[in-house]
Write a protein that holds these residues in place. Structure first.
Motif, PDB file in Angstrom:
ATOM      1  N   GLY A 246       0.815  -1.210   0.000  1.00 49.49           N
ATOM      2  CA  GLY A 246       0.000   0.000   0.000  1.00 49.49           C
ATOM      3  C   GLY A 246       0.849   1.260   0.000  1.00 49.49           C
ATOM      4  N   MET A 247       1.933   1.264   0.788  1.00 49.67           N
ATOM      5  CA  MET A 247       2.820   2.433   0.799  1.00 49.67           C
ATOM      6  C   MET A 247       3.530   2.589  -0.538  1.00 49.67           C
ATOM      7  N   MET A 248       3.929   1.467  -1.143  1.00 49.70           N
ATOM      8  CA  MET A 248       4.571   1.538  -2.452  1.00 49.70           C
ATOM      9  C   MET A 248       3.592   2.068  -3.495  1.00 49.70           C
ATOM     10  N   ASP A 249       2.326   1.687  -3.380  1.00 54.51           N
ATOM     11  CA  ASP A 249       1.319   2.175  -4.328  1.00 54.51           C
ATOM     12  C   ASP A 249       1.168   3.696  -4.219  1.00 54.51           C
ATOM     13  N   ILE A 250       1.121   4.212  -2.980  1.00 51.58           N
ATOM     14  CA  ILE A 250       1.025   5.666  -2.797  1.00 51.58           C
ATOM     15  C   ILE A 250       2.260   6.356  -3.371  1.00 51.58           C
ATOM     16  N   PHE A 251       3.436   5.807  -3.100  1.00 51.81           N
ATOM     17  CA  PHE A 251       4.672   6.414  -3.585  1.00 51.81           C
ATOM     18  C   PHE A 251       4.738   6.381  -5.110  1.00 51.81           C
ATOM     19  N   ARG A 252       4.315   5.283  -5.721  1.00 54.07           N
ATOM     20  CA  ARG A 252       4.302   5.177  -7.191  1.00 54.07           C
ATOM     21  C   ARG A 252       3.394   6.246  -7.800  1.00 54.07           C
ATOM     22  N   ARG A 253       2.193   6.360  -7.259  1.00 52.70           N
ATOM     23  CA  ARG A 253       1.242   7.326  -7.821  1.00 52.70           C
ATOM     24  C   ARG A 253       1.748   8.755  -7.658  1.00 52.70           C
ATOM     25  N   LEU A 254       2.397   9.020  -6.523  1.00 53.02           N
ATOM     26  CA  LEU A 254       2.940  10.354  -6.303  1.00 53.02           C
ATOM     27  C   LEU A 254       4.058  10.653  -7.297  1.00 53.02           C
ATOM     28  N   MET A 255       4.961   9.713  -7.487  1.00 51.09           N
ATOM     29  CA  MET A 255       6.068   9.928  -8.427  1.00 51.09           C
ATOM     30  C   MET A 255       5.563  10.039  -9.863  1.00 51.09           C
ATOM     31  N   ASP A 256       4.554   9.239 -10.210  1.00 48.73           N
ATOM     32  CA  ASP A 256       3.992   9.326 -11.569  1.00 48.73           C
ATOM     33  C   ASP A 256       3.380  10.702 -11.815  1.00 48.73           C
ATOM     34  N   ALA A 257       2.669  11.230 -10.809  1.00 48.47           N
ATOM     35  CA  ALA A 257       2.056  12.556 -10.952  1.00 48.47           C
ATOM     36  C   ALA A 257       3.128  13.637 -11.075  1.00 48.47           C
ATOM     37  N   LEU A 258       4.199  13.522 -10.281  1.00 52.20           N
ATOM     38  CA  LEU A 258       5.284  14.507 -10.353  1.00 52.20           C
ATOM     39  C   LEU A 258       5.991  14.441 -11.700  1.00 52.20           C
ATOM     40  N   ALA A 259       6.226  13.209 -12.180  1.00 56.48           N
ATOM     41  CA  ALA A 259       6.925  13.044 -13.459  1.00 56.48           C
ATOM     42  C   ALA A 259       6.091  13.585 -14.615  1.00 56.48           C
ATOM     43  N   SER A 260       4.761  13.511 -14.473  1.00 56.69           N
ATOM     44  CA  SER A 260       3.869  14.019 -15.521  1.00 56.69           C
ATOM     45  C   SER A 260       3.598  15.508 -15.383  1.00 56.69           C
ATOM     46  N   ARG A 261       4.205  16.139 -14.362  1.00 60.38           N
ATOM     47  CA  ARG A 261       3.981  17.567 -14.065  1.00 60.38           C
ATOM     48  C   ARG A 261       2.496  17.842 -13.869  1.00 60.38           C
TER      49      ARG A 261
END
Length: 364
Positions: A246-261
């Motif tokens: 679950g923590m990895m899922d939150i971190f993945r989604r956060l990084m994906d959003a940041l990478a997509s600006r």
């Protein structure tokens, strides 16, 4: 468990063994560990030798060993703050720590049923201790007070306990386990002999998991890769893989959003973090995200072999490492450390995590 059964920290174990056998024991000792690195395990092993009773000490039922730890009113114990004492939670403490003395701070809070509360060692606890240590020991030998997380004593309790630490009754030992020695009252820490409990190597974690927790070599190796030297982290990972995922899922989604600006997609993740069940879970996420950032940094430096990356995470972390600035892991880690500090100061959590996401967005 005696000192002969302790894995790792050989210098500390040898020093404690010599003390127990010679009888020349400092009246106050402080053990500094990273969360889950076995300081309490070593303290219990040491006391088993001092009291010559492995069974009672190991099961935390010895009448002359008293435990202090931070508590708060919650779902399992409802009491006024000024009357809260560790004794009210003793059954939960014994069940948890006797089974796993490597338990994490967050697991202690969960065992006590403290949902989103700030735990503290208060003045009522200090009064209880002072009333206890000046009594004659039940079995006629040493008395010991084990203080778990003395950095969470409020000022009144710390100053009251200081009197006993400065001038303890005969054959009275104070043993303190801290994760933040810089937050312990200076006049208390200066009167303690200090020991640094080092993180475990991966090989030592595997040995402990196999021998004491009956894990397979394969399971133990997988947990050791991500445990950051903490047996407690490794045991938590194996017992709560869903929570880790679950923590990895939150971190993945956060990084994906940041990478997509995509800031509008990133901000709701801040709200999700603010809605986690307790402060300990929020801090646990900050620690988890910091470990992911450490791995990203090592990938950027072409040091993948020492990063300890799990196979199912490698492609994702490599992608983030290739898309973010070289300065991002360092700046982001500082932001996460700041967030952990502010969580302890009871800052509004929605504002805190909204600000954190904004800082990460700007630095990505």
């Amino acid at each position: 468990m005696t000192l002969d059964g302790i894995t790792g920290n050989t210098a500390v174990v040898k020093a404690l063994r010599d003390m127990a056998r010679s009888g020349r024991i400092p009246h106050a000792m402080m053990f500094y560990e990273n969360d889950g690195c076995g300081a309490l395990d070593i303290v219990l092993a040491f006391l088993s030798e001092v009291f010559r009773d492995e069974h009672k000490v190991g099961r935390m039922i010895h009448p002359d060993v008293h435990y202090i730890y931070p508590v708060a009113s919650g779902s399992k114990v409802k009491e006024k703050t000024e009357n809260l004492r560790a004794e009210l939670f003793l059954g939960y403490w014994r069940d948890l720590m006797a089974a796993n003395p490597f338990s994490l701070e967050s697991e202690v809070s969960d065992a006590f049923g403290v949902e989103g509360k700030q735990t503290v060692i208060n003045n009522a606890e200090a009064k209880e201790v002072l009333g206890t240590v000046y009594l004659t020991s039940v079995e006629g030998g040493y008395k010991a007070v084990v203080v778990y997380l003395p950095e969470k004593m409020n000022a009144t309790a710390a100053n009251r306990l200081l009197k006993a630490v400065e001038e303890p009754p005969e054959k009275t030992l104070f043993l303190m386990v801290t994760h933040a020695p810089e937050k312990v009252l200076q006049t208390i820490s200066s009167r303690c002999q200090s020991f640094r409990i080092l993180p475990y190597s991966k090989e030592e974690i595997v040995k402990v998991l196999v021998e004491r927790f009956s894990k397979s070599e394969e399971e133990a190796m997988a947990a050791a890769q991500m445990a950051r030297g903490s047996v407690g982290e490794a045991v938590s990972f194996l017992s709560d893989r869903a929570g880790h995922a679950g923590m990895m899922d939150i971190f993945r989604r956060l990084m994906d959003a940041l990478a997509s600006r995509d800031l509008p997609s990133a901000l709701p993740i801040g709200d999700e973090l603010a809605a986690l069940g307790s402060r300990e879970k929020q801090k646990a996420f900050c620690i988890f995200a910091g470990e992911c950032l450490r791995k990203i940094f090592l990938i950027q430096q072409n040091l993948t072999l020492i990063a300890g990356i799990a196979p199912d995470e490698e492609q994702f972390l490599r992608t983030v490492a290739s898309r973010c600035r070289k300065t991002f892991p360092r700046i982001a880690l500082a932001g996460l450390d700041r967030a952990r500090m502010l969580i302890d100061r009871n800052v509004n959590q929605k504002i805190l995590f909204c600000d954190l996401v904004g800082r990460l967005y700007l630095s990505f």
